[in-house]
Design an enzyme around this catalytic site. Structure first.
Site, PDB file in Angstrom:
ATOM      1  N   ASP A  59       4.745  -4.009 -37.972  1.00 19.87           N
ATOM      2  CA  ASP A  59       5.458  -5.046 -38.714  1.00 19.87           C
ATOM      3  C   ASP A  59       4.738  -5.301 -40.027  1.00 19.87           C
ATOM      4  O   ASP A  59       3.586  -5.745 -40.034  1.00 19.87           O
ATOM      5  CB  ASP A  59       5.504  -6.326 -37.871  1.00 19.87           C
ATOM      6  CG  ASP A  59       6.284  -7.458 -38.517  1.00 19.87           C
ATOM      7  OD1 ASP A  59       6.749  -7.292 -39.665  1.00 19.87           O
ATOM      8  OD2 ASP A  59       6.433  -8.517 -37.879  1.00 19.87           O
ATOM      9  N   GLU A  79       9.072  -2.658 -38.490  1.00 15.56           N
ATOM     10  CA  GLU A  79       9.730  -3.946 -38.731  1.00 15.56           C
ATOM     11  C   GLU A  79       9.465  -4.458 -40.146  1.00 15.56           C
ATOM     12  O   GLU A  79       8.323  -4.423 -40.616  1.00 15.56           O
ATOM     13  CB  GLU A  79       9.212  -4.960 -37.706  1.00 15.56           C
ATOM     14  CG  GLU A  79       9.856  -6.327 -37.785  1.00 15.56           C
ATOM     15  CD  GLU A  79       9.453  -7.202 -36.619  1.00 15.56           C
ATOM     16  OE1 GLU A  79       9.394  -8.438 -36.787  1.00 15.56           O
ATOM     17  OE2 GLU A  79       9.193  -6.658 -35.515  1.00 15.56           O
ATOM     18  N   GLU A 134      14.603 -11.198 -39.387  1.00 20.43           N
ATOM     19  CA  GLU A 134      14.032 -12.492 -39.047  1.00 20.43           C
ATOM     20  C   GLU A 134      14.221 -13.535 -40.140  1.00 20.43           C
ATOM     21  O   GLU A 134      14.155 -14.734 -39.866  1.00 20.43           O
ATOM     22  CB  GLU A 134      12.543 -12.346 -38.731  1.00 20.43           C
ATOM     23  CG  GLU A 134      11.678 -11.958 -39.914  1.00 20.43           C
ATOM     24  CD  GLU A 134      10.224 -11.723 -39.515  1.00 20.43           C
ATOM     25  OE1 GLU A 134       9.338 -12.265 -40.187  1.00 20.43           O
ATOM     26  OE2 GLU A 134       9.993 -10.998 -38.529  1.00 20.43           O
ATOM     27  N   HIS A 154      13.924 -12.274 -33.238  1.00 15.45           N
ATOM     28  CA  HIS A 154      12.602 -12.713 -33.681  1.00 15.45           C
ATOM     29  C   HIS A 154      12.265 -14.007 -32.947  1.00 15.45           C
ATOM     30  O   HIS A 154      12.946 -15.014 -33.106  1.00 15.45           O
ATOM     31  CB  HIS A 154      12.621 -12.953 -35.193  1.00 15.45           C
ATOM     32  CG  HIS A 154      11.315 -13.449 -35.732  1.00 15.45           C
ATOM     33  ND1 HIS A 154      11.115 -14.768 -36.107  1.00 15.45           N
ATOM     34  CD2 HIS A 154      10.145 -12.812 -35.965  1.00 15.45           C
ATOM     35  CE1 HIS A 154       9.875 -14.915 -36.549  1.00 15.45           C
ATOM     36  NE2 HIS A 154       9.266 -13.741 -36.467  1.00 15.45           N
TER      37      HIS A 154
END
Length: 388
Positions: free
Chosen positions: A214, A240, A266, A316
């Site tokens: 991420d 991500e 998210e 998320h």
């Protein structure tokens, strides 16, 4: 079922120094969220959560004020069971009657950001109320659940190359996780530093545990491509937020340049934002945050669209207890839902706010059976850590 009161609080829970981590957000010393309590005239209480930041950092005074002074007073007297009507009324604002009559949205200009965070908080609480009123869990109201336990992945991973293996293995040992996620991106400076950490992680956990990364949207498209090339042989389950969500064409360009599945969402609001991502073929996995995307109502709309585009849903859930529990019900009920984010960084907003222990065993987490969200809120914690 008429709404009697709505109260939002900015809850700020300190994180003990030994459990604080440093990311591109800086050092996180507190966990913050707007927690909302909605009560009906017949005494049913629902809990919701709104967020104005992707992680646990953020200033919540403006969001709390918006809910307490504008959204809340507007909804007093409404039937709490009319969840979709309330969602649309809040989204369309002063043009809600025209929108309802016309059969399409007439949204106000302020239809993103704090407005959607406020709608999200109210929506989650209303689903909680409806489930409690009918004596059934929210997943039952959403059409049923796919299973009574869901796969979960351990979300964390900030250690350097020398320590990342031990950190991720500690996650695996704590809950039998089959999937783990680590942070990369601006926190490391150059892409090659992140790549070194990822290689160390893969070597430490072996080939049989899924590894996700991420970047919190901190790379440019060129940097993301460079990083992806460096870790092409690490068999990543997803990458991500490789770049900012504001650059959908850039996301699509990156996705077409790599074989690594792309996960985003998210920081996106509503089905309309996610529609643009889907039509642009910019992602493989969608990650709406129930406390920001528009609540359970909008998360399920996004989930239906994901299924239509043959994409997967992994919300998320680095969040407080109301949003986390909402995400459990969404993943359980949505055909596209397949995995739950479980934070392994310090998260007192889940573990302290919920009276019942929230835990993962053998890489699986139980879906609540109790009415509503299945969340028993520790109100003493709310009182103790209420900042505003």
């Amino acid at each position: 079922m008429r709404i009697k009161s709505i109260e939002a609080r900015w809850i700020q829970i300190p994180i003990e120094e030994s459990r604080q981590h440093v990311s591109d957000f800086g050092r996180l010393r507190t966990f913050d969220a707007a927690i909302v309590r909605v009560e009906t005239e017949d005494g049913i209480v629902g809990w919701g959560e709104g967020k104005n930041a992707a992680g646990s950092a953020g200033q919540y005074a403006a969001l709390v004020h918006l809910i307490n002074k504008e959204v809340g007073p507007f909804l007093i007297g409404w039937n709490a069971s009319q969840i979709t009507a309330i969602w649309e009324a809040l989204y369309n604002g002063s043009r809600r009657e025209s929108a309802a009559a016309g059969g399409h949205v007439f949204p106000e200009l302020a239809r993103r950001g704090l407005s959607l965070a406020a709608i999200s908080a109210i929506d989650i609480a209303l689903w909680d109320i409806k489930g409690k009123a009918l004596g059934v869990p929210v997943w039952s109201l959403l059409g049923g659940r796919s299973a009574d336990r869901l796969p979960a992945y351990a979300s964390g991973g900030w250690a350097n190359a020398e320590g990342i293996g031990d950190q991720l293995r500690s996650y695996i040992d704590s809950g039998g996780f089959k999937s783990v996620k680590m942070r990369v991106g601006a926190m490391d400076g150059a892409p090659h530093v992140s790549a070194k950490r990822v290689r160390a992680a893969r070597e430490a956990i072996g080939p049989d545990v899924d590894l996700m990364v991420d970047a919190h949207g901190t790379y440019t498209v060129a940097q993301a491509k460079r990083f992806a090339a460096m870790v092409a042989d690490c068999d990543l389950a997803w990458f991500e937020e490789p770049i900012t969500g504001d650059d959908v064409p850039g996301l699509a360009e990156f996705r077409h340049a790599t074989h690594i599945p792309v996960a985003v969402g998210e920081s996106e609001c509503t089905r309309f934002d996610f529609r643009d991502i889907m039509v642009s073929r910019a992602a493989d996995i969608l990650q709406p945050d129930p406390a920001f995307c528009g609540g359970i109502t909008e998360a399920m709309r996004i989930a239906a669209m994901a299924s239509a585009f043959n994409l997967r849903l992994a919300p998320h859930l680095w969040a407080g207890a109301p949003a986390f529990f909402a995400g459990l019900h969404v993943v359980a009920a949505a055909p596209a839902g397949f995995i739950v984010e479980y934070s392994l960084g310090a998260n007192p907003m889940i573990h302290d706010l919920s009276r019942e222990k929230v835990f993962v065993k053998d890489g699986m987490i139980s879906v609540p059976d109790a009415p509503g969200l299945g969340l028993d809120v520790d109100t003493d914690i709310l009182t103790r850590f209420s900042k505003f």
